[in-house]
Design an enzyme around this catalytic site. Structure first.
Site, short mmCIF file in Angstrom:
data_model
loop_
_atom_site.label_atom_id
_atom_site.label_comp_id
_atom_site.label_asym_id
_atom_site.label_seq_id
_atom_site.Cartn_x
_atom_site.Cartn_y
_atom_site.Cartn_z
N SER A 248 22.96 55.17 7.66
CA SER A 248 23.44 53.79 7.74
C SER A 248 22.37 52.90 8.34
CB SER A 248 24.70 53.71 8.62
OG SER A 248 25.76 54.46 8.06
N SER A 286 25.93 55.83 2.89
CA SER A 286 25.25 54.94 3.82
C SER A 286 26.09 53.71 4.09
CB SER A 286 23.89 54.52 3.25
OG SER A 286 23.11 53.87 4.21
N ASP A 288 25.75 50.22 5.12
CA ASP A 288 24.70 49.19 5.26
C ASP A 288 25.37 47.82 5.34
OD1 ASP A 288 22.58 51.13 4.96
OD2 ASP A 288 23.19 51.24 2.87
#
Length: 370
Positions: A248, A286, A288
């Site tokens: 992340s 992830s 983000d």
């Protein structure tokens, strides 16, 4: 013997800048930086870290960002959030998207400490003078998972430690690398951490400042100044199980430009372009997220506003946003690389170790690539 230490800022500007990639010859874009090349170049903004390294298994922390030094709940700032990939836990996101304002310190920590982050931010906000009758606070808390180096299941961050991070927040140079929320993170298979950068627009384009702070814990195929570092070092997605691409990245974008929430969201979108320039791929696993806000005093939204009283604001039009977009892209890219250059080799939970980026090799390749 257990070691617990609290870290807010590096002791001096000279030690802050000596080993940063820009000072070592790594080129980044075309816009000039602010004086500190940090998010705190945005006037009035403060950053604090709480770093917790204890025994063999605890490697974690908290980073707190204050958009201004006043009462954030009473003087909210325009804000926006962009989700690059939503595999994460960002508390408070829906109210920011709905109302376009941020009313609490921005907290970054590890995945399983988001609850502590919420409690700490709420308790801090309720205790501010003038908030005695407040009964709801939208705490904005982001995270990355530091479970490879940190005993994340132990949930070792307390609300009091979150408050310590907030209360330590100061203007000036911001510590990078293995500090605060970046203590136990891994980026591109190397030690990640906190990174920051800024850009100052020329007066002909408004003279505004854009600052970025990142918490890097993601993967991809690392590229620096056009050099395929990940390939050269043999660390890229699918190369082996440890250096996988999941992870992340929390990105915080601040500006003093008079920009409201709609164009702040457009600025937040551009931060993902900066991440992509480093080789990040926003993989399936992830989280983000980009949080963007303006500190411009004329745009602050009062908590108490008489019924039917109109709010007035002067703000930039769409045609004047392009330079700010470029500033976000460049500062995000540099902040990510700064986090890698500042991070140091760390051993943590169950003896897991993550090495620092081999900077000298990288600098040699960049020099030869010019």
């Amino acid at each position: 013997m257990a070691l617990l230490f609290f870290l807010s800022f590096l002791p001096s500007l000279s030690s802050f800048s000596q080993t940063r990639p820009r000072e070592l010859g790594v080129p980044f874009g075309i816009l000039p930086t602010g004086p500190l090349n940090a998010i705190t170049d945005v006037n009035g903004l403060k950053v604090g870290h709480f770093t917790k390294v204890e025994g063999e298994n605890i490697r974690t922390g908290v980073t707190g960002i204050l958009p201004h030094g006043g009462n954030l709940f009473q003087e909210k700032v325009p804000g926006a959030i962009f989700v690059g990939n939503g595999f994460g836990k960002l508390a408070g996101v829906t109210q920011v998207q709905e109302l376009g304002t941020i009313e609490s310190p921005i907290i970054l920590t590890n995945t399983l400490s988001v609850a502590a982050g919420i409690e700490g931010a709420v308790r801090y906000s309720l205790a501010r003078p003038g908030n005695e009758n407040v009964q709801s606070v939208n705490a904005l808390v982001g995270e990355t998972n530091d479970g490879y180096l940190n005993d994340i299941r132990g949930m070792h961050i307390s609300p009091d430690e979150v408050i310590q991070a907030i209360e330590s927040a100061k203007p000036g140079a911001v510590a990078e690398g293995n500090v605060g929320a970046g203590t136990g993170t891994v980026c591109f298979g190397w030690k990640g951490g906190i990174g920051t950068s800024s850009r100052k627009l020329p007066e002909s384009l408004g003279g505004y400042t854009v600052g970025v702070l990142v918490q890097t814990n993601f993967g991809g195929n690392l590229q620096i100044a056009g050099v395929p570092v990940g390939e050269k070092l043999g660390k890229y997605p699918f190369k082996d199980a440890l250096e996988k691409s999941d992870g992340s990245c929390m990105i915080v974008v601040a500006t003093d430009a008079p920009v409201l929430e709609r164009n702040l969201e457009r600025m937040a979108q551009r931060a993902m372009m900066g991440l992509a320039k480093t080789g990040g791929i926003a993989s399936n696993g992830s989280g983000d997220y980009v949080i963007a806000f303006s500190t411009n005093e004329k745009l602050r939204v009062p908590y108490s506003n008489p019924s039917q009283a109109l709010l007035t604001a002067e703000f930039l039009g769409n045609d004047d946003m392009t330079a700010l977009f470029l500033a976000v892209i460049e500062a995000t890219e540099e902040a990510i690389v700064n986090s890698l250059f500042a991070a140091e080799t760390m051993t943590g939970k169950d003896g897991h170790g993550v090495e620092a980026l081999p900077k000298q090799e990288v600098l040699t390749w960049i020099k030869n690539n010019k």
